[in-house]
Motif scaffolding. Structure first.
Motif, PDB file in Angstrom:
ATOM      1  N   SER A   1      71.727 -26.546  31.214  1.00 51.32           N
ATOM      2  CA  SER A   1      72.435 -27.784  30.860  1.00 51.32           C
ATOM      3  C   SER A   1      73.142 -27.642  29.515  1.00 51.32           C
ATOM      4  O   SER A   1      74.265 -28.136  29.335  1.00 51.32           O
ATOM      5  N   GLU A   2      72.492 -26.967  28.586  1.00 53.04           N
ATOM      6  CA  GLU A   2      73.106 -26.731  27.281  1.00 53.04           C
ATOM      7  C   GLU A   2      74.328 -25.837  27.413  1.00 53.04           C
ATOM      8  O   GLU A   2      75.359 -26.058  26.758  1.00 53.04           O
ATOM      9  N   ARG A   3      74.238 -24.826  28.282  1.00 55.31           N
ATOM     10  CA  ARG A   3      75.383 -23.936  28.471  1.00 55.31           C
ATOM     11  C   ARG A   3      76.539 -24.648  29.155  1.00 55.31           C
ATOM     12  O   ARG A   3      77.710 -24.353  28.888  1.00 55.31           O
ATOM     13  N   LEU A   4      76.227 -25.606  30.023  1.00 56.80           N
ATOM     14  CA  LEU A   4      77.286 -26.387  30.662  1.00 56.80           C
ATOM     15  C   LEU A   4      78.101 -27.123  29.603  1.00 56.80           C
ATOM     16  O   LEU A   4      79.336 -27.138  29.645  1.00 56.80           O
ATOM     17  N   HIS A   5      77.417 -27.716  28.629  1.00 54.86           N
ATOM     18  CA  HIS A   5      78.100 -28.390  27.531  1.00 54.86           C
ATOM     19  C   HIS A   5      78.919 -27.396  26.702  1.00 54.86           C
ATOM     20  O   HIS A   5      80.063 -27.678  26.318  1.00 54.86           O
TER      21      HIS A   5
ATOM     22  N   ASN B   1      76.958 -13.528  29.073  1.00 52.77           N
ATOM     23  CA  ASN B   1      75.613 -13.015  28.777  1.00 52.77           C
ATOM     24  C   ASN B   1      74.630 -13.874  29.563  1.00 52.77           C
ATOM     25  O   ASN B   1      74.126 -14.876  29.080  1.00 52.77           O
ATOM     26  N   GLY B   2      74.377 -13.485  30.798  1.00 52.77           N
ATOM     27  CA  GLY B   2      73.616 -14.310  31.723  1.00 52.77           C
ATOM     28  C   GLY B   2      72.220 -14.667  31.232  1.00 52.77           C
ATOM     29  O   GLY B   2      71.570 -13.885  30.538  1.00 52.77           O
ATOM     30  N   LEU B   3      71.758 -15.844  31.612  1.00 51.68           N
ATOM     31  CA  LEU B   3      70.411 -16.264  31.237  1.00 51.68           C
ATOM     32  C   LEU B   3      69.358 -15.386  31.903  1.00 51.68           C
ATOM     33  O   LEU B   3      68.321 -15.084  31.302  1.00 51.68           O
TER      34      LEU B   3
ATOM     35  N   ARG C   1      69.887 -12.252  32.676  1.00 51.83           N
ATOM     36  CA  ARG C   1      70.003 -11.010  31.905  1.00 51.83           C
ATOM     37  C   ARG C   1      69.145 -11.079  30.654  1.00 51.83           C
ATOM     38  O   ARG C   1      68.378 -10.155  30.354  1.00 51.83           O
ATOM     39  N   GLN C   2      69.270 -12.165  29.915  1.00 54.11           N
ATOM     40  CA  GLN C   2      68.496 -12.323  28.686  1.00 54.11           C
ATOM     41  C   GLN C   2      66.997 -12.336  28.977  1.00 54.11           C
ATOM     42  O   GLN C   2      66.200 -11.756  28.235  1.00 54.11           O
ATOM     43  N   THR C   3      66.626 -12.995  30.070  1.00 53.93           N
ATOM     44  CA  THR C   3      65.215 -13.061  30.454  1.00 53.93           C
ATOM     45  C   THR C   3      64.668 -11.681  30.773  1.00 53.93           C
ATOM     46  O   THR C   3      63.569 -11.305  30.335  1.00 53.93           O
ATOM     47  N   VAL C   4      65.426 -10.904  31.544  1.00 51.69           N
ATOM     48  CA  VAL C   4      64.967  -9.574  31.954  1.00 51.69           C
ATOM     49  C   VAL C   4      64.882  -8.634  30.757  1.00 51.69           C
ATOM     50  O   VAL C   4      63.941  -7.831  30.654  1.00 51.69           O
ATOM     51  N   ILE C   5      65.814  -8.725  29.835  1.00 47.57           N
ATOM     52  CA  ILE C   5      65.731  -7.901  28.621  1.00 47.57           C
ATOM     53  C   ILE C   5      64.450  -8.231  27.851  1.00 47.57           C
ATOM     54  O   ILE C   5      63.741  -7.331  27.378  1.00 47.57           O
ATOM     55  N   GLY C   6      64.131  -9.510  27.745  1.00 52.51           N
ATOM     56  CA  GLY C   6      62.893  -9.906  27.088  1.00 52.51           C
ATOM     57  C   GLY C   6      61.672  -9.366  27.800  1.00 52.51           C
ATOM     58  O   GLY C   6      60.711  -8.897  27.162  1.00 52.51           O
TER      59      GLY C   6
ATOM     60  N   LEU D   1      70.861  -5.507  39.661  1.00 51.86           N
ATOM     61  CA  LEU D   1      71.678  -6.640  39.249  1.00 51.86           C
ATOM     62  C   LEU D   1      70.767  -7.806  38.876  1.00 51.86           C
ATOM     63  O   LEU D   1      69.671  -7.942  39.418  1.00 51.86           O
ATOM     64  N   THR D   2      71.243  -8.654  37.961  1.00 51.61           N
ATOM     65  CA  THR D   2      70.504  -9.861  37.620  1.00 51.61           C
ATOM     66  C   THR D   2      71.439 -11.068  37.616  1.00 51.61           C
ATOM     67  O   THR D   2      72.600 -10.974  37.246  1.00 51.61           O
ATOM     68  N   GLY D   3      70.895 -12.194  38.034  1.00 54.75           N
ATOM     69  CA  GLY D   3      71.639 -13.444  38.013  1.00 54.75           C
ATOM     70  C   GLY D   3      70.792 -14.532  38.645  1.00 54.75           C
ATOM     71  O   GLY D   3      69.822 -14.232  39.344  1.00 54.75           O
ATOM     72  N   THR D   4      71.144 -15.769  38.417  1.00 60.19           N
ATOM     73  CA  THR D   4      70.372 -16.859  39.015  1.00 60.19           C
ATOM     74  C   THR D   4      70.374 -16.739  40.530  1.00 60.19           C
ATOM     75  O   THR D   4      69.332 -16.876  41.177  1.00 60.19           O
ATOM     76  N   ALA D   5      71.531 -16.510  41.118  1.00 57.58           N
ATOM     77  CA  ALA D   5      71.603 -16.348  42.568  1.00 57.58           C
ATOM     78  C   ALA D   5      71.032 -14.997  42.990  1.00 57.58           C
ATOM     79  O   ALA D   5      70.237 -14.910  43.925  1.00 57.58           O
ATOM     80  N   ALA D   6      71.408 -13.932  42.280  1.00 55.67           N
ATOM     81  CA  ALA D   6      70.976 -12.582  42.637  1.00 55.67           C
ATOM     82  C   ALA D   6      69.508 -12.345  42.325  1.00 55.67           C
ATOM     83  O   ALA D   6      68.870 -11.475  42.933  1.00 55.67           O
ATOM     84  N   GLU D   7      68.949 -13.101  41.377  1.00 55.98           N
ATOM     85  CA  GLU D   7      67.610 -12.860  40.833  1.00 55.98           C
ATOM     86  C   GLU D   7      67.570 -11.420  40.317  1.00 55.98           C
ATOM     87  O   GLU D   7      68.384 -11.067  39.468  1.00 55.98           O
ATOM     88  N   VAL D   8      66.672 -10.572  40.796  1.00 52.47           N
ATOM     89  CA  VAL D   8      66.725  -9.147  40.461  1.00 52.47           C
ATOM     90  C   VAL D   8      66.917  -8.384  41.762  1.00 52.47           C
ATOM     91  O   VAL D   8      66.029  -8.359  42.611  1.00 52.47           O
TER      92      VAL D   8
END
Length: 289
Positions: A57-61, A216-218, A220-225, A252-259
């Motif tokens: 939601s923050e990124r949408l803004h 910089n996908g969310l 992506r950031q999660t998986v790096i962490g 690949l990573t993404g909300t739709a792709a997951e991992v």
């Protein structure tokens, strides 16, 4: 839920209220339809909880601000609306799509300051984005288009206009029997897929393109962490296309792709190795925790 996306049962939140799915419509002179003045988020709910919901939601803004408009609903209001949509449709595991756009109004040219900004949120059941590829490894084409320079377009916004070349490239990839396409950037470095970030493995270490001209996908950031918590070295850097030959694993990573593991990019092959499988498993645990 199946069938055409404009002909389904259910509710969509639109401009502050729930409406019948089939009644969620806009006028043909909607500014976003003509000039791509829209931003969106793709999110997934697991067990009734949207993963990283507030960050979306923050990124949408943020994306809206990059396109020079302001969403007239706060982050808290968007959060409440998403929950309302899930409840109204009786969904627990679902894909959630929030979209904000410049609607129809007094302006019908490039400028649109007098037109209202609108917001809608829909949710539906959606399985694996890449189908069986999530388990056996996706096959990627190499796109002829390139991710543009930050001097040409707001590359860090999740904006509809940035996906035009994604649709073209994915269609071309599917015509070749591939699941997706890999973009290079305007300098010739490896960038991302049409709707997902990309990771590579070599000698037990992970390499991923530096997101200096793409999202910089969310995930992506999660998986790096996650990788850093696992003690895996992660290199965020510019990657040359010729380096693909030396990588052993890819995902690949993404909300739709997951991992999603990748088995082939062009003429380069990758194994669905232990680290790839572990990251996918740990991500699945995390989103459902």
């Amino acid at each position: 839920m199946a069938g055409s996306y404009d002909d389904r049962d259910g509710k969509i939140w639109m401009d502050g209220k729930l409406v019948e799915w089939r009644d969620a419509k806009v006028h043909i002179l909607t500014h976003a339809m003509h000039y791509a003045s829209s931003v969106f988020e793709g999110e997934r709910a697991y067990g009734g909880r949207i993963f990283l919901s507030r960050k979306h939601s923050e990124r949408l803004h943020f994306s809206a601000s990059c396109l020079d408009f302001e969403i007239p609903w706060t982050v808290d209001q968007i959060e409440a609306a998403k929950e309302e949509v899930l409840k109204a449709n009786g969904l627990s595991d679902a894909y959630v799509r929030a979209i904000a756009w410049r609607g129809s109004g007094e302006d019908m040219g490039v400028a649109a300051r007098r037109n209202p900004v609108r917001l809608a949120i829909a949710a539906w059941e959606w399985g694996s984005y890449y189908g069986d590829a999530k388990f056996k490894g996706a096959k990627l084409d190499i796109a002829k288009w390139k991710r543009p320079s930050p001097e040409t377009i707001p590359v860090h916004a999740k904006a509809a206009g940035l996906y035009m070349i994604c649709t073209i490239s994915k269609h071309q990839a599917e015509n070749k029997g591939c699941s997706d396409a890999l973009f290079m950037d305007y300098r010739g470095y490896v960038a991302e897929a049409t709707g997902a970030n990309i990771f590579f493995v070599k000698d037990g270490e992970v390499h991923t393109p530096l997101p200096d001209c793409f999202l910089n996908g969310l995930t992506r950031q999660t998986v790096i962490g996650m990788l850093k918590d696992m003690g895996v070295t992660v290199h965020e850097r510019h990657i040359l296309p010729e380096e693909l030959e030396g990588f052993e694993q890819c995902w690949l990573t993404g909300t739709a792709a997951e991992v999603t593991p990748v088995g082939q990019i062009g003429s380069y092959n990758f194994e669905v190795g232990e680290l790839t499988r572990k990251v996918a498993q740990e991500y699945e645990k995390l989103v459902r925790s």
